[in-house]
Design an enzyme around this catalytic site. Sequence first.
Site, mmCIF file in Angstrom:
data_model
loop_
_atom_site.group_PDB
_atom_site.id
_atom_site.type_symbol
_atom_site.label_atom_id
_atom_site.label_comp_id
_atom_site.label_asym_id
_atom_site.label_seq_id
_atom_site.Cartn_x
_atom_site.Cartn_y
_atom_site.Cartn_z
ATOM 1 C CD1 TRP A 445 -12.396 2.852 1.042
ATOM 2 C CD2 TRP A 445 -10.375 2.365 1.917
ATOM 3 N NE1 TRP A 445 -11.416 3.428 0.419
ATOM 4 C CE2 TRP A 445 -10.105 3.174 0.845
ATOM 5 C CE3 TRP A 445 -9.372 1.813 2.567
ATOM 6 C CZ2 TRP A 445 -8.839 3.427 0.466
ATOM 7 C CZ3 TRP A 445 -8.019 2.051 2.281
ATOM 8 C CH2 TRP A 445 -7.889 2.995 1.373
ATOM 9 C CE1 TYR A 449 -6.666 1.894 -3.614
ATOM 10 C CE2 TYR A 449 -5.304 0.620 -2.216
ATOM 11 C CZ TYR A 449 -5.548 1.671 -3.260
ATOM 12 O OH TYR A 449 -4.637 2.330 -3.850
ATOM 13 C CG ASP A 465 -12.537 6.378 -1.597
ATOM 14 O OD1 ASP A 465 -11.630 6.150 -1.086
ATOM 15 O OD2 ASP A 465 -12.667 7.247 -2.249
#
Length: 508
Positions: A445, A449, A465
Amino acid sequence: MADSVSGRLCTGPIPASVGGLPGCRIVLVTALLDPDFCYRVARSRDARFDGQFVLAVTSTGIYCRPSCPAMTPKRANVRFYTTPATAQAAGFRACLRCLPDAAPGSPDWNLRADLVGRAMRLVSDGVVERDGVTGLAERLGYSARHLNRQLIAELGVGPLALARARRAQIARTLIETTGLSFAEVAFAAGFSSIRQFNDTIREVFAATPTELRSKRGRVESSGPGVISLRLAHRSPFDAGALWAFLALRAVPGVEEIDGDTYRRTVRLPHGVGVVALTPAAGHVRAELALADLRDLGTAVQRCRRLLDLDADPVAIDTALGSDPVLGPLVAAHPGLRVPGAVDGAEMAIRAVLGQQVSVAAARTVAGRLAAAYGEPVEPDGARVFPTAEALAELDPSTLPMPASRARSLVALCSALASGELVLDAGTDPAEAVSALEALPGIGPWTAGYLALRVTGAPDVFLASDLGVRRAAAALGLPESAPALDEWARRWRPWRSYAVLHLWNSLSS
């Protein structure tokens, strides 16, 4: 229908005036320009293609953006080039009516992770002026000779010519928007001498610096020591959603939203500065207070990346809007942008702070770090976000967060401070993800990101997410991360924008 125009994938509808058929899509593929297609675009004055190529007129020696309001020249008198630098190298000068150097940047360079795309982003960031061609090549992991060969093969010019065009554009901006002396303009734009500055301005604009200044129109007022500029973008532009995203995550003391204005401190190669960005009709008004004017071009480019101003919203919205699930979200927010970052290291630190906590909690902790370790910016008392070097020296046990996350933060900052990990405009998204996941406490994640926000990769999907999964479930999509990731493949190559639409649906 396929037309070779700008080296990027575009799925926007072909306007009838350009010769398209109802329901057809443009697929713009690599490098070489299709002159007939470009000429149809120029005849239609389609502003969507501004910045993607320029047309040069042999009878006048001038090059223009495709939407230039001047009479379209005869087909036999027109040449097409991928960049202003290429047109300049061919002996053409910039049109002072349509200002092709002030058009939005080509979305191509933000979509590509190859050598040429990464090089173009770093040239725009001012790496050639700071480190030379050798430094640019070392940053990309190639020899200067190979880099020069690749750029010439695709664009027709090398990094020096690209950097020269950048300096000319910065110089024109300063000449027309400030009262700086020409010596100060030359220094700020990166020229090595006044003679080089004068010669370049004459060659590129067919006018002396004095003539350019005398022809300038009304200059927007701003405070003392502040440079006010207009940052162009392609329409539509959903400023409301973008500003709301930034406001929700604004770090106290570093960022703030004052009415319609987003203001923040920035750390730049030659000093610090404060930028204020306000959406306006057809552009974003930028006011920049810089400690060193040599950072102007870099500051402008980083603001553009922060706001994703070089995106092609028509292509993105057409592709995602045709999906039965995303279609209503796209229709409600046309021109949604993917927020970028002005500093890759800062964004990486903030991403780790945001692991497994709410957005509000993450910004609170970030604000505490800024207050304790960030440098003050006079005279308004704001602070610059602390450097990775400063945080790398801290004892993890002193940080206001769980011990495991504190250790991950210090390890990340150590990698950034040593140069083992580099996160900037020239970073390859896949290499960044691999390097980040090799660090302790950083999983898919966080790495994804950062690929989305720092590198500007357009096709990142954060299936794990929580917000994405909640929004997907509300739309009747699969709830498990693997199944949702498989489903999202139909949104390629714009899955980063799909993520923003899903997040935005929660706040809506």
